[in-house]
Design a protein around this motif. Structure first.
Motif, PDB file in Angstrom:
ATOM      1  N   LYS A 185       0.867  -1.535  -0.053  1.00  0.00           N
ATOM      2  CA  LYS A 185       0.037   0.148  -0.053  1.00  0.00           C
ATOM      3  C   LYS A 185       0.900   1.046  -0.036  1.00  0.00           C
ATOM      4  O   LYS A 185       0.371   2.190  -0.461  1.00  0.00           O
ATOM      5  N   ASP A 186       1.889   1.076   0.588  1.00  0.00           N
ATOM      6  CA  ASP A 186       2.777   2.353   0.629  1.00  0.00           C
ATOM      7  C   ASP A 186       3.823   2.315  -0.546  1.00  0.00           C
ATOM      8  O   ASP A 186       4.504   3.375  -0.591  1.00  0.00           O
ATOM      9  N   ARG A 187       3.649   1.510  -1.349  1.00  0.00           N
ATOM     10  CA  ARG A 187       4.340   1.529  -2.611  1.00  0.00           C
ATOM     11  C   ARG A 187       3.610   1.865  -4.053  1.00  0.00           C
ATOM     12  O   ARG A 187       4.152   1.447  -4.960  1.00  0.00           O
ATOM     13  N   MET A 188       2.413   2.088  -3.812  1.00  0.00           N
ATOM     14  CA  MET A 188       1.561   2.360  -5.049  1.00  0.00           C
ATOM     15  C   MET A 188       2.224   3.975  -5.484  1.00  0.00           C
ATOM     16  O   MET A 188       2.332   4.962  -4.645  1.00  0.00           O
ATOM     17  N   HIS A 189       1.981   4.071  -6.820  1.00  0.00           N
ATOM     18  CA  HIS A 189       2.338   5.070  -7.536  1.00  0.00           C
ATOM     19  C   HIS A 189       1.388   6.407  -7.678  1.00  0.00           C
ATOM     20  O   HIS A 189       1.715   7.562  -7.521  1.00  0.00           O
ATOM     21  N   THR A 190       0.387   6.015  -8.158  1.00  0.00           N
ATOM     22  CA  THR A 190      -0.959   6.878  -8.312  1.00  0.00           C
ATOM     23  C   THR A 190      -1.829   6.913  -7.210  1.00  0.00           C
ATOM     24  O   THR A 190      -1.991   6.058  -6.424  1.00  0.00           O
ATOM     25  N   ALA A 191      -2.547   8.138  -7.266  1.00  0.00           N
ATOM     26  CA  ALA A 191      -3.339   8.607  -6.197  1.00  0.00           C
ATOM     27  C   ALA A 191      -4.487   7.457  -6.101  1.00  0.00           C
ATOM     28  O   ALA A 191      -5.091   7.087  -5.204  1.00  0.00           O
ATOM     29  N   SER A 192      -5.047   7.089  -7.481  1.00  0.00           N
ATOM     30  CA  SER A 192      -6.160   6.302  -7.400  1.00  0.00           C
ATOM     31  C   SER A 192      -5.760   5.087  -6.894  1.00  0.00           C
ATOM     32  O   SER A 192      -6.769   4.191  -6.306  1.00  0.00           O
ATOM     33  N   ALA A 193      -4.856   4.399  -7.067  1.00  0.00           N
ATOM     34  CA  ALA A 193      -4.488   3.029  -6.518  1.00  0.00           C
ATOM     35  C   ALA A 193      -4.387   3.220  -5.063  1.00  0.00           C
ATOM     36  O   ALA A 193      -4.580   2.237  -4.520  1.00  0.00           O
ATOM     37  N   ARG A 194      -3.456   4.046  -4.370  1.00  0.00           N
ATOM     38  CA  ARG A 194      -3.416   4.440  -3.035  1.00  0.00           C
ATOM     39  C   ARG A 194      -4.730   4.412  -2.626  1.00  0.00           C
ATOM     40  O   ARG A 194      -4.883   3.642  -1.353  1.00  0.00           O
ATOM     41  N   ARG A 195      -5.797   4.891  -3.125  1.00  0.00           N
ATOM     42  CA  ARG A 195      -7.010   4.891  -2.326  1.00  0.00           C
ATOM     43  C   ARG A 195      -7.592   3.564  -2.327  1.00  0.00           C
ATOM     44  O   ARG A 195      -8.056   2.871  -1.410  1.00  0.00           O
ATOM     45  N   LEU A 196      -7.589   2.770  -3.529  1.00  0.00           N
ATOM     46  CA  LEU A 196      -7.767   1.613  -3.445  1.00  0.00           C
ATOM     47  C   LEU A 196      -7.095   0.601  -2.486  1.00  0.00           C
ATOM     48  O   LEU A 196      -7.696  -0.237  -1.813  1.00  0.00           O
ATOM     49  N   ALA A 197      -5.911   0.827  -2.375  1.00  0.00           N
ATOM     50  CA  ALA A 197      -5.229   0.016  -1.822  1.00  0.00           C
ATOM     51  C   ALA A 197      -5.429  -0.077  -0.152  1.00  0.00           C
ATOM     52  O   ALA A 197      -5.083  -0.941   0.512  1.00  0.00           O
ATOM     53  N   ALA A 198      -5.884   1.274   0.243  1.00  0.00           N
ATOM     54  CA  ALA A 198      -5.797   1.335   1.729  1.00  0.00           C
ATOM     55  C   ALA A 198      -7.106   0.549   2.016  1.00  0.00           C
ATOM     56  O   ALA A 198      -7.098  -0.127   3.060  1.00  0.00           O
TER      57      ALA A 198
END
Ligand code: ADP
Ligand code: NI
Length: 219
Positions: A185-198
């Motif tokens: 989750k802390d290694r996602m590059h894009t903002a949209s992926a960070r949201r889904l990863a959380a």
């Protein structure tokens, strides 16, 4: 995208489906289909090159190092041969092959740096499929495929600092959560992926907490 590009994408989807259907270790066609769909959504949001993203998402696992005796150059080689056959322009082939080379996870203590927006998008999409409910299922499917124990309290997780070390690892599947899945989750590059990863991360966290409680005979 032109009809020409669309037919290359359709042909590639069919080709990969034929190659990977029935694959039993979590790299089956359905994984590719999920990554492809997620990558398309991220590419749209990030305004990445859709043709490069779609081809790389579809081809990213056909030469996985885990199935070619550790040879991690197979993916790009097999993908290049296929794209040449489909008459994909050389400038695009180079970019797709670079994405494929860069997406794979190489160990907790290794870098996730990639060199293009398209690689960021495909890596994020691939990693989103390694976490959450699907990620849990894939980890145990992979562990079963390799004959691993689900869990062994006597074997501690290892934060691998090289790809060589990471590839040789044969610990119980629950350790994989600490060695890779919780780090994503802390290694996602894009903002949209960070949201889904959380969201997916929180679900896995809850799963492991309950797994360990039940392991010790929750009362
Ligand atoms: P991908 O190529 O799709 O990025 P990997 O090839 O690293 O992912 O792994 C495929 C799936 O198998 C993923 O869901 C991953 O978490 C899981 N996996 C890889 N190595 C292990 C392992 N040592 N134990 C359990 N699951 C694993
Ligand atoms: Ni993958």
């Amino acid at each position: 995208m032109s009809t020409y590009s669309t037919s290359i994408i359709d042909n590639t989807a069919r080709h990969v489906q034929n190659l990977l259907t029935g694959e039993g270790s979590g790299h089956d066609w359905w994984h590719i289909r999920r990554v492809w769909r997620t990558a398309k959504a991220l590419a749209e949001e990030e305004q990445a090159d859709m043709f490069v993203v779609e081809l790389a998402a579809l081809l990213h696992d056909i030469g996985d190092h885990k199935f070619h005796n550790g040879d991690e150059t197979m993916g790009a080689k097999l993908s290049r041969a296929w794209m040449e056959q489909q008459q994909v322009p050389e400038s695009k082939i180079v970019r797709v092959c670079q994405v494929i080379d860069e997406v794979s996870f190489k160990g907790a203590g290794t870098s996730s740096a990639v060199s293009s927006l398209e690689a960021q998008v495909v890596q994020d999409a691939d990693r989103l499929d390694a976490i959450g409910a699907i990620g849990i299922a894939r980890a145990f499917a992979y562990g079963g495929h390799k004959g691993r124990e689900m869990h062994n309290p006597a074997v501690a997780p290892v934060l691998h600092t090289s790809f060589e070390e990471y590839k040789k690892n044969s610990g119980p599947t629950l350790n994989h959560f600490y060695e890779k899945l919780f780090l994503l989750k802390d290694r996602m590059h894009t903002a949209s992926a960070r949201r889904l990863a959380a969201k997916r991360h929180d679900f896995m966290d809850e799963f492991v907490t309950r797994f360990l409680a039940e392991w010790d005979g929750e009362r």
